[in-house]
Design a protein around this motif. Structure first.
Motif, PDB file in Angstrom:
ATOM      1  N   LEU A  40      -3.366   5.566 -38.313  1.00  0.00           N
ATOM      2  CA  LEU A  40      -3.013   5.047 -37.003  1.00  0.00           C
ATOM      3  C   LEU A  40      -3.634   5.965 -35.961  1.00  0.00           C
ATOM      4  CD1 LEU A  40      -1.337   3.010 -35.334  1.00  0.00           C
ATOM      5  CD2 LEU A  40       0.525   4.678 -35.411  1.00  0.00           C
ATOM      6  N   THR A  41      -4.518   5.403 -35.146  1.00  0.00           N
ATOM      7  CA  THR A  41      -5.223   6.183 -34.142  1.00  0.00           C
ATOM      8  C   THR A  41      -4.498   6.158 -32.811  1.00  0.00           C
ATOM      9  OG1 THR A  41      -7.290   5.579 -35.205  1.00  0.00           O
ATOM     10  CG2 THR A  41      -7.462   6.491 -33.017  1.00  0.00           C
ATOM     11  N   GLN A  42      -3.979   4.971 -32.459  1.00  0.00           N
ATOM     12  CA  GLN A  42      -3.406   4.827 -31.132  1.00  0.00           C
ATOM     13  C   GLN A  42      -2.542   3.569 -31.070  1.00  0.00           C
ATOM     14  OE1 GLN A  42      -6.630   5.061 -28.387  1.00  0.00           O
ATOM     15  NE2 GLN A  42      -5.341   5.224 -26.592  1.00  0.00           N
ATOM     16  N   THR A  43      -1.576   3.578 -30.171  1.00  0.00           N
ATOM     17  CA  THR A  43      -0.804   2.383 -29.817  1.00  0.00           C
ATOM     18  C   THR A  43      -0.738   2.340 -28.295  1.00  0.00           C
ATOM     19  OG1 THR A  43       1.339   3.509 -29.811  1.00  0.00           O
ATOM     20  CG2 THR A  43       0.635   2.501 -31.899  1.00  0.00           C
ATOM     21  N   GLY A  44      -0.360   1.195 -27.760  1.00  0.00           N
ATOM     22  CA  GLY A  44      -0.265   1.117 -26.312  1.00  0.00           C
ATOM     23  C   GLY A  44       0.511  -0.080 -25.836  1.00  0.00           C
ATOM     24  N   THR A  45       0.668  -0.133 -24.508  1.00  0.00           N
ATOM     25  CA  THR A  45       1.418  -1.208 -23.869  1.00  0.00           C
ATOM     26  C   THR A  45       0.550  -2.019 -22.908  1.00  0.00           C
ATOM     27  OG1 THR A  45       2.125   0.284 -22.099  1.00  0.00           O
ATOM     28  CG2 THR A  45       3.586   0.088 -24.015  1.00  0.00           C
ATOM     29  N   GLY A  46      -0.751  -1.716 -22.841  1.00  0.00           N
ATOM     30  CA  GLY A  46      -1.645  -2.347 -21.871  1.00  0.00           C
ATOM     31  C   GLY A  46      -2.402  -3.561 -22.378  1.00  0.00           C
ATOM     32  N   GLY A  47      -2.033  -4.080 -23.533  1.00  0.00           N
ATOM     33  CA  GLY A  47      -2.622  -5.307 -24.027  1.00  0.00           C
ATOM     34  C   GLY A  47      -4.057  -5.170 -24.510  1.00  0.00           C
ATOM     35  N   LEU A  48      -4.715  -6.316 -24.606  1.00  0.00           N
ATOM     36  CA  LEU A  48      -6.061  -6.385 -25.157  1.00  0.00           C
ATOM     37  C   LEU A  48      -7.048  -5.504 -24.403  1.00  0.00           C
ATOM     38  CD1 LEU A  48      -7.979  -7.708 -27.235  1.00  0.00           C
ATOM     39  CD2 LEU A  48      -8.349  -9.520 -25.549  1.00  0.00           C
ATOM     40  N   SER A  49      -6.978  -5.485 -23.096  1.00  0.00           N
ATOM     41  CA  SER A  49      -7.952  -4.695 -22.323  1.00  0.00           C
ATOM     42  C   SER A  49      -7.840  -3.206 -22.646  1.00  0.00           C
ATOM     43  CB  SER A  49      -7.789  -4.936 -20.823  1.00  0.00           C
ATOM     44  OG  SER A  49      -6.500  -4.550 -20.394  1.00  0.00           O
TER      45      SER A  49
END
Length: 146
Positions: A40-49
């Motif tokens: 797992l490299t990264q997760t986020g909350t900013g969607g596809l962009s």
């Protein structure tokens, strides 16, 4: 290839799928991984962009993203897209392993409505993916307007 059963990958996948959490994408790659394991490299909350901005031109990565779009005036749909990213500077032998690897990734990130293989960011525009999701989703209550 291994590492897909790592607890952090399973937890991130569950977080993206959870309607009550803000996490809406995750990214897997070999960057920083030990041996030949996806991590797992990264997760986020900013969607596809935000996911697209995190992709690297020199490697293979696997993204999983939640896309929510208006179905009609009264409702929205939530769909999941698996992104198989092959950066334009990826070495030939590395590219050759993607077909075998991606089948393993698809087993772990099994609940996706669309799988997209991309080499350029322009192939990952949200409007284009929503059109594909609508076509594959059966009934189109938007009158074919995409």
């Amino acid at each position: 290839m291994s590492g897909l059963d790592a607890p952090d990958i399973v937890a991130a996948y569950d977080d993206v799928r959870n309607d009550k959490l803000e996490t809406n994408w995750m990214l897997l790659s070999y960057a920083g991984a030990v041996g030949n394991k996806l991590a797992l490299t990264q997760t986020g909350t900013g969607g596809l962009s935000e996911l697209v901005a995190s992709l690297s031109d020199d490697g293979v990565q696997y993204g999983y993203v939640r896309i929510e779009y208006a179905n009609d005036k009264e409702s929205t749909r939530v769909k999941f897209v698996l992104v198989i990213w092959i950066g334009k500077n990826t070495k030939v032998m590395r590219k050759a392993r993607v077909s075998v690897e991606s089948s393993e990734v698809k087993k772990v990130l099994a609940h996706h409505h669309l799988a997209v293989t991309a080499e350029e960011e322009s192939e990952l525009k949200e409007d284009d993916l929503v059109k594909l999701l609508r076509k594959s989703g059966g009934a189109d209550y938007n009158g074919g307007r995409g």
